[in-house]
Design a protein around this motif. Sequence first.
Motif, PDB file in Angstrom:
ATOM      1  N   PRO A 240       0.808  -1.225   0.000  1.00  6.50           N
ATOM      2  CA  PRO A 240       0.000   0.000   0.000  1.00  6.50           C
ATOM      3  C   PRO A 240       0.844   1.279   0.000  1.00  6.50           C
ATOM      4  N   TYR A 303      -8.289  -4.688   1.625  1.00  7.00           N
ATOM      5  CA  TYR A 303      -7.990  -4.120   0.305  1.00  7.00           C
ATOM      6  C   TYR A 303      -8.468  -5.039  -0.823  1.00  7.00           C
ATOM      7  N   ASP A 307     -12.787  -1.532  -3.096  1.00  8.15           N
ATOM      8  CA  ASP A 307     -12.013  -0.639  -3.949  1.00  8.15           C
ATOM      9  C   ASP A 307     -12.794   0.606  -4.355  1.00  8.15           C
ATOM     10  N   LEU A 312     -11.819   2.933   0.146  1.00  6.83           N
ATOM     11  CA  LEU A 312     -10.354   2.948   0.106  1.00  6.83           C
ATOM     12  C   LEU A 312      -9.785   3.920   1.129  1.00  6.83           C
TER      13      LEU A 312
END
Length: 407
Positions: A240, A303, A307, A312
């Motif tokens: 990430p 995750y 999305d 997010l």
Amino acid sequence: MSTEEQRYRPDSTYAWLRLAVSLLVGTVACVGTWSVVVVLPSVQTEFGTLRAGASLPYTCAMLGFGFGNIAMGRVADRYGIVVPIVVGAVLLGAGYILAGFSHSLWQFALVHGLLIGIGAGTGFAPLIADLSHWFRRHRGLAVVFGASGSYLAGMIWPQVITWGVQAHGWRATHIGIGIAALVIMLPLAPFFRRRPAAATIAAAEASSAGARGDLGLTANQLQLLLAVAGFCCCVAMAMPQVHIVAYCGDLGYGVARGAEMLSLMLGLGIISRVGSGFVADRIGGAATLVIGSVMQGLALFLYLWFDGLTSLYVVTGIFGLFQGGIVPMYAIIIREYLPPKEAGMRIGLVMSATILGMAFGGYISGLIFDLFASYRMAFLNGLAWNLVNLSIVCWLMLRVRTRAQPA
């Protein structure tokens, strides 16, 4: 206990003042890990290179940073933290001034690897190791505050550098950073002349030896396990951190949204570090590391399923709230179980392993994306590395409790 001994004992007012000054030094020194990211487009244009070539100075800086954590930590163990601070200030000053006068990309990259990166290493592991000697009851809190200098540098310096590049150009900005490092760090170095009392170090030696005996591992065996665990957790963490901006761009949200999420992640990472320090002072570094690893894995798992733009932001916030406190826990575990006289070098080794994990994790995530044209497999790869980390730290925690049970 004499008045002077009371004034400079662990957890004293002087110790907290030392923490505050250390945080300032760390924030200044760690500019070396962020500045090249901000000026990357300007450098690419100046030297007429591709994006990969313009990224080379960052790679050199991070390699130098990893080496600096080990080398400066070793120097701090032998001579105290003053020498690394002075050397780091000189390296940063010389590096940034020379970078401002660079005539080619290889010169710019070289000064980042040999001067700026190594100088920046002063602001992380050596300072953390030094602070750990000055706190006993609040060691966890002190270590995470000391480690937050790198995050503060990431919040403050990019704004300053962006203004400098726009107003004066990237060359003048680099020269200014070099002068600032010298002007701020050198006058502060004498403040750190006092070293922990011999009785404090002796007590810490006895405590770590007893704890290591309960663990049933040699110092080098534990060192290796922590280095592997640190590498694994940061391979997972890099997915990430390194790719969130590109991920948002691929989803059609734009890189600006991704940059906002990265700032959110780093900002909440500071809260995470401070909070983990409070927790570590109550339940120990190993147990706190287990909690952080579990929650980081949970965020990576989320995750995979969310999305949307709002989701997010939420998942990235969760990730930031738990990943920021993981890396400092290795320093706390080292101080609990390994010889304090070797703290600088040993913390530096593990911190370098985490840096290598970030570098490898960023690269392998990009490679997986190229192979599958999707970040889903990259998130699964991060989860796998996180499980390896969790297995190691859970085994360590259970080993301590199992061997201590008969006693």
